[in-house]
Design an enzyme around this catalytic site. Structure first.
Site, PDB file in Angstrom:
ATOM      1  CD  GLU A 192     -15.604   4.272  12.757  1.00 23.24           C
ATOM      2  OE1 GLU A 192     -15.750   3.410  13.641  1.00 23.24           O
ATOM      3  OE2 GLU A 192     -14.979   5.350  12.953  1.00 23.24           O
ATOM      4  CE1 TYR A 204     -14.617  11.734  15.721  1.00 22.32           C
ATOM      5  CE2 TYR A 204     -12.445  12.448  16.428  1.00 22.32           C
ATOM      6  CZ  TYR A 204     -13.744  12.741  16.071  1.00 22.32           C
ATOM      7  OH  TYR A 204     -14.191  14.044  16.078  1.00 22.32           O
ATOM      8  CE1 TYR A 217      -9.660  -6.903   6.396  1.00 23.63           C
ATOM      9  CE2 TYR A 217      -7.827  -6.491   7.890  1.00 23.63           C
ATOM     10  CZ  TYR A 217      -8.742  -6.031   6.956  1.00 23.63           C
ATOM     11  OH  TYR A 217      -8.738  -4.714   6.584  1.00 23.63           O
ATOM     12  CD  GLN A 239      -2.768  -1.103   2.528  1.00 22.17           C
ATOM     13  OE1 GLN A 239      -2.693  -0.192   3.347  1.00 22.17           O
ATOM     14  NE2 GLN A 239      -3.563  -2.149   2.702  1.00 22.17           N
ATOM     15  CG  HIS A 297      -3.646   0.181   7.751  1.00 17.64           C
ATOM     16  ND1 HIS A 297      -4.417  -0.251   8.811  1.00 17.64           N
ATOM     17  CD2 HIS A 297      -4.131  -0.483   6.662  1.00 17.64           C
ATOM     18  CE1 HIS A 297      -5.316  -1.121   8.383  1.00 17.64           C
ATOM     19  NE2 HIS A 297      -5.150  -1.283   7.078  1.00 17.64           N
TER      20      HIS A 297
END
Length: 364
Positions: free
Chosen positions: A235, A245, A256, A80, A142
């Protein structure tokens, strides 16, 4: 320009939603290497990042320049990781300043980084790193990476929890799993909510996030963000300075492998999302539509989605979310970014080794 045009009609998900729109989709550029972010230049051109590390220029005539823009910082590209957001400074027309988010380092020790540079119309000049997430982490997942500007000229940079470091999203002694607020030179504003607190990073603006890949600031100064959940629990949040949060103390998703991450979906002192999705749609970008071409979408959030292969329109009713609508599913594409253009059209980037820049306008 590729003149291929596809016709479509949006799919209503909720009874009573606004009238569906008829639209056509034009291909402006293709062959892009996992395009990630789009910025509109004052002269009518566009800049597009490719996750593989290149910044591409589409000129005012709509032509994709063959050679990438020079002066881009070197990114760590794996999984990523890579080059992510390009964001023009609010005074770009005068200053030429822009910002790039990217992953830097090695697989064993890497960070989300932020660089500033000046674009002279052909290349970047004075490219320099202004912020680096601490601490370094292993792996290549991430990173967050989206950028938005607040009315006071400071910027917000979204971050991720590094995937294997999710508990650190509750640790104010590092940047993982947070949104940070920075001055344009990368320093921490003195009025940031965690400034002066023991064992807290001064750049922190909000904490308890998993992987924030959409953020915007509306005309009223409200900050909306979205983040990836695990299996379920994506979200949309209304972000306020200093708030927590919840990730991973509370979540609407599971791991997962099917195991429980937390038995709680809410706890005192932790913020609830405006919207959560289960199953996940994998939200990846977001815009607030304020164009004139699609009046039925006016004032709605448009959320690009990877796994969902759609753009999800979410109506806003004050500080609450209303009905939803699924757009562009007939294209069968993973969408990495969605933007409202200066012309009122909707622009899309598809997530593929040979990705496309698409423009959505009303059907004739």
């Amino acid at each position: 320009m590729n003149k291929t045009t596809l016709l479509g009609t949006s799919l209503l998900l909720c009874a009573g939603a606004a009238t569906a729109a008829d639209y056509q989709v034009e291909t402006l550029a293709d062959g892009l290497s996992n395009p990630w972010s789009l910025a509109f230049l004052p002269d009518g051109g566009m800049l597009v990042t490719e996750r593989s590390g290149q910044l591409r220029l589409i000129d005012a005539a709509g032509q994709l320049r063959a050679e990438p823009v020079a002066g881009v910082p070197e990114a760590f590209v794996n999984g990523q990781s890579g080059l992510m957001e390009v964001a023009l400074a609010p005074d770009f027309a005068e200053s030429g300043e822009l910002f790039l988010s990217y992953s830097c380092g090695t697989r064993e020790a890497n960070h989300t980084c932020l660089a500033a540079a000046t674009f002279n119309g052909e290349a970047l000049e004075n490219t320099h790193e202004i912020f680096r997430v601490q601490p370094a982490k292993k792996g290549s997942a991430h990173y967050g990476g989206r950028i938005a500007f607040l009315p006071d000229n400071t910027l917000l940079l979204t971050l991720g929890d590094g995937f294997d470091y999710r508990e650190q999203a509750q640790n104010t002694a590092n940047h993982l799993g947070s949104i940070v607020r920075l001055n344009r030179d990368g320093s921490a504003p003195e009025d940031n909510p965690f400034v002066g607190q023991a064992d807290a990073m001064p750049e922190l603006y909000s904490i308890g996030h998993r992987n924030v890949q959409g953020i915007l600031v509306d005309d009223a100064g409200r900050v909306f963000s979205h983040e990836h959940g695990p299996r379920g629990g994506d979200e949309i949040n209304l972000i306020e300075a200093g708030k927590n949060y919840g990730w991973p103390k509370i979540t609407y998703g599971i791991d997962y492998n099917g195991s429980q991450i937390s038995p709680y979906t809410e706890l005192p002192g932790l913020e609830q999302p405006l919207v959560y999705w289960d199953p996940s749609i994998a939200p990846s970008g977001m815009t607030l539509y304020q164009g004139e071409l699609f009046p039925e979408w006016q004032g709605s959030l448009l959320v690009s989605a990877l796994a969902g292969k759609e753009v999800r329109r979410v109506e806003l009713k004050g500080n609450a979310a209303g009905e939803q609508e699924s757009l562009f599913t007939e294209l069968g594409e993973r969408f990495r970014d969605v933007r409202t253009g200066p012309d009122g059209a909707v622009y899309l980037l598809t997530d593929s080794p040979s990705g496309q820049l698409l423009r959505v306008v009303p059907a004739n």
